[in-house]
Design an enzyme around this catalytic site. Structure first.
Site, short mmCIF file in Angstrom:
data_model
loop_
_atom_site.label_atom_id
_atom_site.label_comp_id
_atom_site.label_asym_id
_atom_site.label_seq_id
_atom_site.Cartn_x
_atom_site.Cartn_y
_atom_site.Cartn_z
N SER A 1 0.85 -1.19 0.00
CA SER A 1 0.00 0.00 0.00
C SER A 1 0.88 1.24 0.00
O SER A 1 2.11 1.15 0.12
CB SER A 1 -0.92 0.01 1.22
OG SER A 1 -0.15 0.29 2.37
N LYS A 2 0.22 2.38 -0.12
CA LYS A 2 0.93 3.66 -0.23
C LYS A 2 1.92 3.89 0.90
O LYS A 2 2.96 4.49 0.70
CB LYS A 2 -0.09 4.80 -0.24
CG LYS A 2 -0.50 5.20 -1.63
CD LYS A 2 -0.84 6.69 -1.68
CE LYS A 2 -1.36 7.08 -3.05
NZ LYS A 2 -2.82 7.18 -3.08
N ARG A 3 1.57 3.41 2.09
CA ARG A 3 2.46 3.72 3.22
C ARG A 3 3.82 3.04 3.08
O ARG A 3 4.76 3.37 3.79
CB ARG A 3 1.77 3.36 4.54
CG ARG A 3 1.74 1.90 4.84
CD ARG A 3 0.87 1.54 6.03
NE ARG A 3 0.51 0.14 5.93
CZ ARG A 3 1.26 -0.84 6.36
NH1 ARG A 3 2.42 -0.58 6.93
NH2 ARG A 3 0.90 -2.09 6.22
#
Ligand code: GLU
Length: 460
Positions: free
Chosen positions: A244-246
Site C-alpha cells: 500500500s501507499k504507506r
C-alpha cells in the site's frame, strides 16, 4: 513440417491511474515470456469502466511501459471500442441456449442478497429465470443476459503458478454477460478479447484467480481453446503486509523520478516473484534467455529497497560515462565546460551513486564556476590555514592527479600530519562537500585555474 504455435501474451491494464509496480511486473513477465519464446506480446487497454478510465491514465500507462522498455507488438487494443463484438458473443450464447434472459428486478436481486446474507452465504443469483419462458416477463421489461453456467461439479483452473485450483460450480452463479443497457460485463469482454487476440497464456495478478473460473465457464460455453493461466502472487511491502501507499512509491513513474534506471526496474521486478538459483543480478538479455513460467514463486514477494538500491548502483556503474552524463544533462542545463567536466569525472562519480538523482547532486560542483558554498559537513572539515600553507606547493606542480597527490603527500609528511588532514580541507573548498570522487582526480578535472580560485577563497 508442423509449425508449433508461438505463445501470444498480453498485458491488459485498466486505465484508472498510474502504472503501478505490480502492473509493471505483470507486464514484464508477459513480455519476457513472449521474448523468450519468440512469441507475441500484446497490449489491451481495458477501458470499459467509463467513469474511472481517463486518457491521462492511458498516457501514463503507455509512458510507463515505454520507459520500462517493454515494447508491445501490433496495435494497442482498446476494449471499449469492441463492445459490439462482445454483444455479438452474448447473443450467440443466447441463441444457442447457453445463456438466457433474466428479468429479475433490482428489488428481487436485493432480496436474494439479503437472504444469502441472512443464511451466511455469499450473495448469489438464484437462477430464477434460468428455465423460465421470457414471455412471462412483463412486456418491455428490462433484462440482462446471463450465462447458463454448470450447476454441479467443479471448474478447475490449471494454473502454472498455483497448481490446480478448484471451484465448486454451486458456488459460481449464472453471471451477467450483458447488462440491461446492452453493455458487456468485464468478464465477457476479457474472454472475447483474449480469444479474438489469439491469447494463449494469461499471466496476471492472483487477484484475478476467481475470475479465471468464471472466464473458463464462458470459454467452455463458446467451445474456445482454453489459455494457459498463471496467476502471480501479489507484491507485499517490506513488512509482509499487502502493498500500500504507506510502503512508499507505487507508481513506476515515481521510481523514474527517484533516479532508478529502467534496467534496474526490470531486474528488480523480475526478482520479485521469479528466481534463477541465487542470482540477483540478471540483466535483461539474460532474463530473456532464462525466463520460464516454472520458476515463478508461489508466495508473495516482498519489496526490498536495499536490494533495489544495490541493483541500481550496479547498473549505474555499468553504464558508459557519456551516456550517464547525457542523462544528467537532460535534467538540467549544462554548459559545454560543465559537460566536459562531467564526463571526465564520471568514472569516480558513478562508483558512488545509488540513484541518478544522487549522481546529479554529487556532480553539482562541476557545473558552475567560482568559490563553493560549504555544506555543514564541509564546514567542519575546512581548515583555512592548512589550505593557505599547501597552496604554494600545489601551485608549483604540474596540474595532474599524480603530481598533485605527490605534492600534498610531501606537504603532509613535512608537517607530520596525515594526508587526510590536507585532503579534507581541500575537498571542502573545492566541492563544498565532505565526500566526493578521488580529490586529486577532481582537481585535474576542474583544471588549475578553477581549482585555485576555489582554494584561494578559503585560504587564510
Ligand atoms: N484489467 C485487469 C486489471 O487491470 C486485468 C485483467 C486481466 O489481466 O485479465 O487488473
Amino acid at each position: 513440417m508442423t509449425e508449433t504455435k508461438k505463445p501470444v501474451l498480453r498485458f491488459a491494464p485498466s486505465p484508472t491511474g498510474m502504472l503501478h509496480i505490480g502492473g509493471a511486473r505483470t507486464a514484464l513477465f508477459n513480455w519476457l515470456y513472449a521474448r523468450h519464446t519468440g512469441g507475441t506480446f500484446l497490449l489491451r487497454i481495458e477501458d470499459t469502466d467509463r467513469e474511472r478510465s481517463t486518457p491521462e491514465a492511458v498516457a501514463a500507462i503507455l509512458g510507463g511501459l515505454e520507459w520500462m522498455g517493454l515494447d508491445w507488438d501490433g496495435q494497442t487494443v482498446y476494449q471499449f471500442a469492441r463492445a459490439g463484438r462482445h454483444r455479438e458473443v452474448a447473443e450467440q450464447l443466447l441463441s444457442q441456449g447457453k445463456a438466457y434472459r433474466c428479468f429479475a428486478s433490482a428489488e428481487e436481486l436485493e432480496e436474494m442478497r439479503n437472504k444469502a446474507r441472512a443464511e451466511g452465504k455469499p450473495p448469489r443469483y438464484d437462477g430464477r429465470w434460468r428455465d423460465r419462458d421470457p414471455n412471462e416477463a412483463p412486456a418491455g421489461a428490462p433484462f440482462v443476459i446471463r450465462l447458463r453456467a454448470p450447476q454441479t461439479g467443479e471448474t478447475i483452473v490449471h494454473d502454472v503458478v498455483q497448481g490446480d485450483v478448484r471451484f465448486g460450480n454451486d458456488q459460481l452463479d449464472d453471471m451477467v454477460l450483458l447488462r440491461s443497457d446492452g453493455t458487456p460485463t468485464y468478464m465477457l469482454a476479457v474472454v472475447v478479447d483474449d480469444f479474438d487476440m489469439g491469447v494463449t497464456h494469461v499471466i496476471r495478478g492472483d487477484d484475478h484467480l476467481n475470475n479465471a473460473a468464471r472466464q473458463l465457464q464462458i470459454i467452455r460455453a463458446m467451445g474456445w481453446p482454453e489459455p494457459i493461466y498463471g496467476h502471480l502472487p501479489l507484491i507485499h511491502g517490506p513488512d509482509g503486509a499487502k502493498l500500500s501507499k504507506r510502503h512508499g512509491a507505487l507508481a513506476v513513474e515515481a521510481y523514474r523520478d527517484m533516479g532508478y534506471l529502467p534496467e534496474t526496474m526490470r531486474n528488480y521486478l523480475l526478482r520479485l516473484g521469479w528466481s534463477h538459483g541465487d542470482d540477483e543480478i540478471i540483466p535483461t538479455a539474460q532474463a530473456i534467455e532464462w525466463f520460464n513460467l516454472e520458476n515463478i514463486g508461489r508466495s508473495p514477494a516482498r519489496l526490498d529497497f536495499k536490494k533495489l538500491d544495490n541493483l541500481n548502483a550496479h547498473y549505474i556503474r555499468s553504464l558508459d560515462d557519456r551516456v550517464l552524463a547525457e542523462m544528467i544533462a537532460r535534467t538540467r542545463a549544462l554548459s559545454p565546460t560543465a559537460m566536459t567536466r562531467l564526463v571526465a569525472a564520471m568514472p569516480g562519480l558513478k562508483e558512488r551513486a545509488k540513484t541518478m538523482v544522487e549522481l546529479g547532486e554529487a556532480a553539482e560542483f562541476l557545473f558552475t564556476d567560482g568559490p563553493r558554498e560549504l555544506d555543514e559537513a564541509a564546514r567542519k572539515n575546512i581548515a583555512p590555514e592548512t589550505i593557505a600553507r599547501v597552496l604554494p606547493k600545489l601551485e608549483a606542480t604540474d596540474w595532474t592527479a599524480p603530481a598533485l597527490e605527490a605534492a600534498a603527500r610531501a606537504f603532509a609528511d613535512a608537517e607530520g600530519i596525515k594526508l587526510g588532514q590536507v585532503a579534507q580541507p581541500l575537498r571542502a573548498a573545492l566541492t563544498g562537500k565532505a565526500a566526493s570522487p578521488p580529490l586529486f582526480d577532481m582537481m585535474a578535472v576542474l583544471g588549475r585555474e578553477e581549482s585555485l580560485v576555489r582554494l584561494r577563497a578559503y585560504a587564510k
